[in-house]
Scaffold this motif. Structure first.
Motif: not given
Ligand SMILES: [Zn+2]
Ligand code: SF4
Length: 273
Positions: A119, A253, A256, A265, A268
């Motif tokens: 990420w 997502c 985010c 996602c 998260c």
């Molecule tokens: Zn996310």
């Protein structure tokens, strides 16, 4: 041996059709694989910069950071640093333990760490406007993953793997390349020593994933040729494996904004932002 490795990596890179002017960010951990990846990309004239996530895991992380700094100095490449304590409020050990405690699902260390690192990497690579991320995944890693997915009965989990990630193309998703896809771990170790690269050879103190460790032990009993054969067969089976996966649609997502297969996602979901 050296010439053989270089030839194989050159071949993989040629197959990826990279323009030598495009900027590639090399994910540097301080270990042998990513260091050799950067060394070879530089040697072959690619336009690279380094990226290192300081995971804040005591002396191990300090040694990795020092090795990465030295490597980038020697290769004369720019280094971008991401300090997880400063950016996310705690070391990887702290973040991971909080997730494990609150989820109660017995999530593995590397599974959590891997999601968080991917990420961060995608987001930072996009901010740095690079076109690709290069990682140090080698033939042993790829063989382990493919066999693990097969044995779990989920070959479709390998549907995006390869020397280049084969996810759906998306403006927010930076594709990842693996120049060492066909190079065995032992050969990389020898090569890094022959080239005297600054490398941390110690294992990460948090690398606990019992299934992968079991699979690594098995893969270690195979010869380089056998591992290569497993992955060549993976390539042959690839069109059929792709048919097994459900149609992939990339969303963003809701929390985010990063690319994700689901509405939220995995990052998260883990950190429950
Ligand atoms: Zn996310
Ligand atoms: S070995 Fe596992 S815990 Fe350690 S840095 Fe890699 S993914 Fe993270």
């Amino acid at each position: 041996m050296d010439a053989n490795i270089e030839l194989k990596v050159k071949k993989v890179l040629a197959g990826l059709g990279i323009n030598k002017k495009e900027k590639i960010l090399v994910a540097l951990s301080g270990g042998k694989d990513s260091s050799v990846t950067a060394y070879l990309l530089k040697k072959f004239g690619y336009n690279i910069e380094g990226f290192h996530i300081d995971l804040g895991m005591g002396d191990y992380s300090k040694n990795c950071l020092n090795a990465v700094k030295q490597l980038c100095e020697e290769l004369e490449i720019k280094l971008h640093l991401y300090n997880i304590k400063e950016e996310m409020g705690g070391s990887m050990c702290y973040i991971r333990t909080s997730i494990q405690t609150s989820s109660g699902k017995g999530l593995k260390n590397c599974a959590i760490c891997g999601v968080i690192k991917k990420w961060i990497m995608n987001k930072e690579a996009r901010n740095l406007k690079v076109s690709k991320i290069a990682t140090g995944h080698n033939l042993d890693d790829e063989t382990q993953t493919f066999l693990m997915n097969m044995m779990k009965g989920s070959p479709q989990l390998s549907a995006n793997s390869g020397a280049v990630t084969r996810n759906v193309k998306d403006r927010k998703f930076i594709s990842r390349i693996k120049p060492l896809f066909y190079i065995a771990e032992e050969d990389i170790r020898e090569y890094s020593k022959a080239k005297k690269l600054p490398v941390v050879y110690d294992k990460c103190p948090c690398a606990l994933d019992s299934y992968r460790i079991q699979m690594r032990k098995f893969v270690n009993t195979l010869t380089a040729k056998e591992k290569e054969n497993v992955m060549k067969n993976f390539e042959k089976l690839f069109p059929r494996i792709q048919k097994l996966k459900s149609e992939e649609k990339l969303n963003y997502c809701k929390i985010c904004g990063e690319p994700s297969r689901n509405k939220i996602c995995r990052m998260c979901e883990l950190v429950k932002k």
